[in-house]
Design a protein around this motif. Sequence first.
Motif, PDB file in Angstrom:
ATOM      1  N   ILE A 149     -27.527 -10.414 -39.162  1.00  0.00           N
ATOM      2  CA  ILE A 149     -27.882  -9.841 -40.456  1.00  0.00           C
ATOM      3  C   ILE A 149     -29.172 -10.480 -40.952  1.00  0.00           C
ATOM      4  O   ILE A 149     -29.277 -11.707 -41.068  1.00  0.00           O
ATOM      5  N   GLU A 150     -30.172  -9.683 -41.252  1.00  0.00           N
ATOM      6  CA  GLU A 150     -31.459 -10.219 -41.701  1.00  0.00           C
ATOM      7  C   GLU A 150     -31.404 -10.681 -43.153  1.00  0.00           C
ATOM      8  O   GLU A 150     -30.842  -9.996 -44.012  1.00  0.00           O
ATOM      9  N   LYS A 151     -31.974 -11.859 -43.396  1.00  0.00           N
ATOM     10  CA  LYS A 151     -32.135 -12.381 -44.745  1.00  0.00           C
ATOM     11  C   LYS A 151     -33.615 -12.645 -44.989  1.00  0.00           C
ATOM     12  O   LYS A 151     -34.264 -13.295 -44.160  1.00  0.00           O
ATOM     13  N   VAL A 152     -34.131 -12.133 -46.094  1.00  0.00           N
ATOM     14  CA  VAL A 152     -35.547 -12.273 -46.414  1.00  0.00           C
ATOM     15  C   VAL A 152     -35.727 -13.272 -47.552  1.00  0.00           C
ATOM     16  O   VAL A 152     -35.101 -13.146 -48.606  1.00  0.00           O
ATOM     17  N   TYR A 153     -36.581 -14.261 -47.310  1.00  0.00           N
ATOM     18  CA  TYR A 153     -36.843 -15.309 -48.299  1.00  0.00           C
ATOM     19  C   TYR A 153     -38.320 -15.321 -48.683  1.00  0.00           C
ATOM     20  O   TYR A 153     -39.188 -15.002 -47.865  1.00  0.00           O
ATOM     21  N   ILE A 154     -38.580 -15.717 -49.933  1.00  0.00           N
ATOM     22  CA  ILE A 154     -39.936 -16.002 -50.376  1.00  0.00           C
ATOM     23  C   ILE A 154     -40.012 -17.507 -50.609  1.00  0.00           C
ATOM     24  O   ILE A 154     -39.242 -18.046 -51.415  1.00  0.00           O
ATOM     25  N   ALA A 155     -40.917 -18.162 -49.900  1.00  0.00           N
ATOM     26  CA  ALA A 155     -41.038 -19.612 -49.989  1.00  0.00           C
ATOM     27  C   ALA A 155     -42.403 -20.003 -50.532  1.00  0.00           C
ATOM     28  O   ALA A 155     -43.430 -19.499 -50.063  1.00  0.00           O
ATOM     29  N   LYS A 156     -42.414 -20.901 -51.508  1.00  0.00           N
ATOM     30  CA  LYS A 156     -43.652 -21.530 -51.951  1.00  0.00           C
ATOM     31  C   LYS A 156     -43.722 -22.870 -51.241  1.00  0.00           C
ATOM     32  O   LYS A 156     -42.795 -23.673 -51.338  1.00  0.00           O
ATOM     33  N   VAL A 157     -44.791 -23.076 -50.499  1.00  0.00           N
ATOM     34  CA  VAL A 157     -44.868 -24.279 -49.677  1.00  0.00           C
ATOM     35  C   VAL A 157     -46.116 -25.086 -49.998  1.00  0.00           C
ATOM     36  O   VAL A 157     -47.147 -24.546 -50.427  1.00  0.00           O
ATOM     37  N   LYS A 158     -45.986 -26.377 -49.790  1.00  0.00           N
ATOM     38  CA  LYS A 158     -47.107 -27.298 -49.913  1.00  0.00           C
ATOM     39  C   LYS A 158     -47.643 -27.544 -48.519  1.00  0.00           C
ATOM     40  O   LYS A 158     -46.921 -28.041 -47.653  1.00  0.00           O
ATOM     41  N   GLY A 159     -48.911 -27.209 -48.318  1.00  0.00           N
ATOM     42  CA  GLY A 159     -49.514 -27.350 -46.994  1.00  0.00           C
ATOM     43  C   GLY A 159     -50.212 -26.069 -46.589  1.00  0.00           C
ATOM     44  O   GLY A 159     -49.898 -24.989 -47.080  1.00  0.00           O
ATOM     45  N   ILE A 160     -51.183 -26.200 -45.720  1.00  0.00           N
ATOM     46  CA  ILE A 160     -51.940 -25.047 -45.253  1.00  0.00           C
ATOM     47  C   ILE A 160     -51.150 -24.303 -44.173  1.00  0.00           C
ATOM     48  O   ILE A 160     -50.713 -24.895 -43.189  1.00  0.00           O
TER      49      ILE A 160
END
Length: 241
Positions: free
Chosen positions: A128-139
């Motif tokens: 089952i696909e799960k879609v996440y939005i992540a804010k990340v520190k780093g290039i």
Amino acid sequence: MERLQKVIAQAGIASRRKAEELIQQGSVKVNGKVVKELGTKVTRNDRIEVDGIQIEKEEPVYFMLYKPTGVISSVKDEKGRKAVTDFFPMVKERIFPIGRLDYDTSGLLLLTNDGEFANLLMHPRNEIEKVYIAKVKGIIDNEKVRKLQRGVILEDGKTAPAKVKVLGSDRKKETALVEITIHEGRNRQVRRMFEAVGCKVTKLKRERYAFLGLGALRPGDGRALTPHEVKQLRAFASATK
């Protein structure tokens, strides 16, 4: 009438396969008599016991929650923290979350009292696909995107290939907003995947589960799934085998 193992699974006692094992081991009684036949069918009026404990048969219910951060994906917490079931005070059935979202992760979470349904959606083979939005520190450069897409090595093994899309980045602040789609359910998996490529997740939200999105829900809001959505989820899981 329904098969005994299905009733046990729907009560959240065990998966259907485990329920079959319990029946064959002589751990299940129907109306006071041990039943070992897997083809046994029961009605809602039958008394069913598993290891001497009577199961409570409830009508299956299905819910969606926009889980806020700072809430645990559990029925209750020994430390007194807010749990996802606290957002459904009017629900009399014994619901539990399907899978989990980390304490610091927000987004779409499903809850039910139907153990068989939960096991169907959580089984790894159903992807089952799960879609996440992540804010990340780093290039996040192209090489890191490719690594995430191919799968990265974690302490519990290599992850399955993921879908990755960079939604935006700020090179001066060295931050990025990334959409990542996975179908596994390991503990803190998305955070650990980004750590494996040298980035730290500072904010994480699950936007979609299978075909379900959050829609107009706000953090802490929940709603019942429609019968059609439940049917679609069953078909979706079965089709991905």
